[in-house]
Scaffold this motif. Structure first.
Motif, PDB file in Angstrom:
ATOM      1  N   MET A 172      -7.064  56.402 123.173  1.00 31.37           N
ATOM      2  CA  MET A 172      -6.406  56.513 124.262  1.00 31.37           C
ATOM      3  C   MET A 172      -4.972  56.896 124.146  1.00 31.37           C
ATOM      4  O   MET A 172      -4.526  56.317 123.242  1.00 31.37           O
ATOM      5  CB  MET A 172      -6.698  55.152 125.524  1.00 31.37           C
ATOM      6  N   THR A 173      -4.771  57.445 124.670  1.00 28.63           N
ATOM      7  CA  THR A 173      -3.050  58.208 124.676  1.00 28.63           C
ATOM      8  C   THR A 173      -2.012  56.973 125.666  1.00 28.63           C
ATOM      9  O   THR A 173      -2.660  56.343 126.889  1.00 28.63           O
ATOM     10  CB  THR A 173      -2.160  59.710 124.832  1.00 28.63           C
ATOM     11  N   PRO A 174      -0.909  56.665 125.060  1.00 30.37           N
ATOM     12  CA  PRO A 174      -0.368  55.668 125.876  1.00 30.37           C
ATOM     13  C   PRO A 174       0.184  56.254 127.014  1.00 30.37           C
ATOM     14  O   PRO A 174       0.482  57.619 127.210  1.00 30.37           O
ATOM     15  CB  PRO A 174       0.846  54.941 124.675  1.00 30.37           C
ATOM     16  N   ILE A 175       0.923  55.604 128.047  1.00 28.13           N
ATOM     17  CA  ILE A 175       0.723  56.191 129.665  1.00 28.13           C
ATOM     18  C   ILE A 175       2.322  56.335 129.327  1.00 28.13           C
ATOM     19  O   ILE A 175       3.572  55.567 128.691  1.00 28.13           O
ATOM     20  CB  ILE A 175       0.635  55.035 130.863  1.00 28.13           C
ATOM     21  N   HIS A 176       2.932  57.185 129.597  1.00 25.68           N
ATOM     22  CA  HIS A 176       4.271  57.430 129.138  1.00 25.68           C
ATOM     23  C   HIS A 176       5.482  57.449 131.437  1.00 25.68           C
ATOM     24  O   HIS A 176       4.708  58.256 131.993  1.00 25.68           O
ATOM     25  CB  HIS A 176       4.380  59.363 129.082  1.00 25.68           C
ATOM     26  N   TYR A 177       6.153  57.259 131.622  1.00 26.93           N
ATOM     27  CA  TYR A 177       7.108  57.237 132.753  1.00 26.93           C
ATOM     28  C   TYR A 177       8.036  57.493 132.270  1.00 26.93           C
ATOM     29  O   TYR A 177       8.731  57.632 131.597  1.00 26.93           O
ATOM     30  CB  TYR A 177       7.013  55.455 132.666  1.00 26.93           C
ATOM     31  N   LYS A 178       8.509  58.210 133.981  1.00 31.71           N
ATOM     32  CA  LYS A 178       9.245  59.454 133.346  1.00 31.71           C
ATOM     33  C   LYS A 178       9.823  59.182 135.089  1.00 31.71           C
ATOM     34  O   LYS A 178       8.830  58.728 136.055  1.00 31.71           O
ATOM     35  CB  LYS A 178       8.808  60.695 133.621  1.00 31.71           C
ATOM     36  N   ARG A 179      11.023  60.529 135.403  1.00 27.88           N
ATOM     37  CA  ARG A 179      10.749  61.093 136.684  1.00 27.88           C
ATOM     38  C   ARG A 179      10.469  62.365 137.249  1.00 27.88           C
ATOM     39  O   ARG A 179      10.365  62.958 135.858  1.00 27.88           O
ATOM     40  CB  ARG A 179      12.699  60.941 136.611  1.00 27.88           C
ATOM     41  N   ALA A 180      10.488  62.593 137.830  1.00 30.47           N
ATOM     42  CA  ALA A 180       9.149  63.415 138.228  1.00 30.47           C
ATOM     43  C   ALA A 180      11.045  64.962 138.040  1.00 30.47           C
ATOM     44  O   ALA A 180      11.628  64.953 138.946  1.00 30.47           O
ATOM     45  CB  ALA A 180       8.952  63.427 139.300  1.00 30.47           C
ATOM     46  N   THR A 181       9.829  66.025 137.494  1.00 29.43           N
ATOM     47  CA  THR A 181      10.772  67.281 137.714  1.00 29.43           C
ATOM     48  C   THR A 181      10.221  68.646 137.391  1.00 29.43           C
ATOM     49  O   THR A 181      11.390  69.572 137.025  1.00 29.43           O
ATOM     50  CB  THR A 181      11.966  67.088 135.473  1.00 29.43           C
ATOM     51  N   THR A 182       8.889  68.667 137.543  1.00 27.87           N
ATOM     52  CA  THR A 182       8.542  69.782 138.056  1.00 27.87           C
ATOM     53  C   THR A 182       7.300  70.197 138.957  1.00 27.87           C
ATOM     54  O   THR A 182       7.310  69.182 139.835  1.00 27.87           O
ATOM     55  CB  THR A 182       7.427  70.150 136.602  1.00 27.87           C
ATOM     56  N   LEU A 183       7.272  71.354 139.701  1.00 28.47           N
ATOM     57  CA  LEU A 183       7.186  71.055 140.837  1.00 28.47           C
ATOM     58  C   LEU A 183       5.581  71.201 140.760  1.00 28.47           C
ATOM     59  O   LEU A 183       4.653  70.518 141.784  1.00 28.47           O
ATOM     60  CB  LEU A 183       6.531  73.060 141.352  1.00 28.47           C
ATOM     61  N   ASP A 184       4.610  70.507 139.300  1.00 25.43           N
ATOM     62  CA  ASP A 184       3.294  70.808 139.222  1.00 25.43           C
ATOM     63  C   ASP A 184       3.116  69.513 139.545  1.00 25.43           C
ATOM     64  O   ASP A 184       2.341  68.921 139.735  1.00 25.43           O
ATOM     65  CB  ASP A 184       2.669  70.480 137.581  1.00 25.43           C
ATOM     66  N   GLU A 185       3.809  68.628 138.744  1.00 29.59           N
ATOM     67  CA  GLU A 185       4.036  66.947 138.734  1.00 29.59           C
ATOM     68  C   GLU A 185       3.977  66.368 140.308  1.00 29.59           C
ATOM     69  O   GLU A 185       3.705  65.513 141.069  1.00 29.59           O
ATOM     70  CB  GLU A 185       5.175  66.178 137.767  1.00 29.59           C
ATOM     71  N   LEU A 186       4.995  66.804 141.284  1.00 29.55           N
ATOM     72  CA  LEU A 186       4.975  66.840 142.298  1.00 29.55           C
ATOM     73  C   LEU A 186       3.432  67.707 143.409  1.00 29.55           C
ATOM     74  O   LEU A 186       3.375  66.336 143.930  1.00 29.55           O
ATOM     75  CB  LEU A 186       6.517  67.405 143.264  1.00 29.55           C
ATOM     76  N   GLU A 187       2.999  68.499 143.284  1.00 27.50           N
ATOM     77  CA  GLU A 187       1.766  68.854 143.746  1.00 27.50           C
ATOM     78  C   GLU A 187       0.421  67.732 143.101  1.00 27.50           C
ATOM     79  O   GLU A 187      -0.243  67.621 143.583  1.00 27.50           O
ATOM     80  CB  GLU A 187       1.222  70.237 142.803  1.00 27.50           C
ATOM     81  N   GLN A 188       0.919  67.348 141.870  1.00 25.51           N
ATOM     82  CA  GLN A 188      -0.046  66.193 141.390  1.00 25.51           C
ATOM     83  C   GLN A 188      -0.218  64.668 142.201  1.00 25.51           C
ATOM     84  O   GLN A 188      -0.847  64.100 142.937  1.00 25.51           O
ATOM     85  CB  GLN A 188      -0.212  66.185 139.978  1.00 25.51           C
ATOM     86  N   ILE A 189       1.198  64.019 142.400  1.00 21.17           N
ATOM     87  CA  ILE A 189       1.488  63.138 142.956  1.00 21.17           C
ATOM     88  C   ILE A 189       1.046  63.034 144.518  1.00 21.17           C
ATOM     89  O   ILE A 189      -0.249  62.745 145.275  1.00 21.17           O
ATOM     90  CB  ILE A 189       3.238  63.104 143.584  1.00 21.17           C
ATOM     91  N   ARG A 190       1.181  64.590 145.345  1.00 18.16           N
ATOM     92  CA  ARG A 190       0.736  65.102 146.221  1.00 18.16           C
ATOM     93  C   ARG A 190      -1.095  64.653 146.591  1.00 18.16           C
ATOM     94  O   ARG A 190      -1.824  63.935 147.073  1.00 18.16           O
ATOM     95  CB  ARG A 190       0.796  66.440 147.199  1.00 18.16           C
ATOM     96  N   THR A 191      -1.797  65.507 145.595  1.00 15.25           N
ATOM     97  CA  THR A 191      -3.066  65.293 145.244  1.00 15.25           C
ATOM     98  C   THR A 191      -3.445  64.146 145.115  1.00 15.25           C
ATOM     99  O   THR A 191      -4.539  63.174 146.149  1.00 15.25           O
ATOM    100  CB  THR A 191      -3.645  65.840 144.259  1.00 15.25           C
ATOM    101  N   LEU A 192      -2.855  62.541 144.470  1.00 19.55           N
ATOM    102  CA  LEU A 192      -3.547  61.778 143.494  1.00 19.55           C
ATOM    103  C   LEU A 192      -3.335  61.124 145.173  1.00 19.55           C
ATOM    104  O   LEU A 192      -3.630  59.692 146.031  1.00 19.55           O
ATOM    105  CB  LEU A 192      -2.620  61.113 143.337  1.00 19.55           C
ATOM    106  N   GLN A 193      -1.873  61.292 146.322  1.00 22.13           N
ATOM    107  CA  GLN A 193      -2.047  60.569 147.779  1.00 22.13           C
ATOM    108  C   GLN A 193      -2.791  60.552 148.884  1.00 22.13           C
ATOM    109  O   GLN A 193      -3.257  59.911 148.939  1.00 22.13           O
ATOM    110  CB  GLN A 193      -0.653  60.745 148.608  1.00 22.13           C
TER     111      GLN A 193
END
Length: 180
Positions: free
Chosen positions: A1-22
């Motif tokens: 299992m790869t380690p979880i990486h914490y970061k600030r959102a920077t891409t539209l794809d990341e924002l779309e994934q936030i919306r899906t998870l929401q």
């Protein structure tokens, strides 16, 4: 299992994934039993609003490779009127926070079902504090009283109830994490 990486959102794809998870974790897509045991999210943001908020102060995300598996939204007070249900919270916060103090609102936190109970909730908040504690005195949010799982998790992370109110038949706890 790869380690979880914490970061600030920077891409539209990341924002779309936030919306899906929401969407996957709103009360309308989870059973009552699951809501009681796992918690749920109340508000749904559009990708456009997530993008506006992210441009002002980037959201905090947890990633497993290319997948967003958790998020903690950063909501500056300038977005106070964008989500109708949050207006009463902002009005109350303004009365609770001393004039010389600064705050940021944690707009929502969520961890994907397969990643729960692995420390991501605390990891998201730890990274949030590391990234923003030098800009703000408090991190403030609210949790519905009918969401005991979320209340317990927030209290364990360091939040304290600073006010309680009822709006449209829902009791809300305004909670703050003092970073001073």
């Amino acid at each position: 299992m790869t380690p979880i990486h914490y970061k600030r959102a920077t891409t539209l794809d990341e924002l779309e994934q936030i919306r899906t998870l929401q969407i996957q974790n709103t009360s309308q897509y989870t059973s009552s039993e699951e809501q009681l045991q796992e918690g749920f999210v109340t508000v749904q943001h559009t990708v456009a609003l997530l993008e506006q908020m992210n441009s002002a102060c980037a959201h905090i995300i947890a990633k497993d490779n290319d997948s967003v598996v958790g998020f903690a939204l950063v909501m500056l007070s300038l977005f106070r009127n964008e989500i109708k249900v949050l207006i009463p919270m902002f009005e109350r916060i303004d009365k609770l926070v001393a004039d010389h103090k600064t705050y940021v609102v944690m707009g929502q936190i969520c961890v994907a079902k397969n990643y729960r109970r692995q420390g991501l909730f605390r990891g998201l908040y730890h990274f949030y504090k590391t990234e923003l504690q030098h800009q703000f005195d408090y991190l403030i949010t609210e949790v519905a009283a009918i969401n005991p799982r979320s209340m317990q998790a927030h209290e364990a992370a360091g939040f304290k109830i600073i006010a309680t109110y009822e709006e449209d038949g829902i009791v809300w706890n305004i909670i703050a994490w003092d970073w001073t």
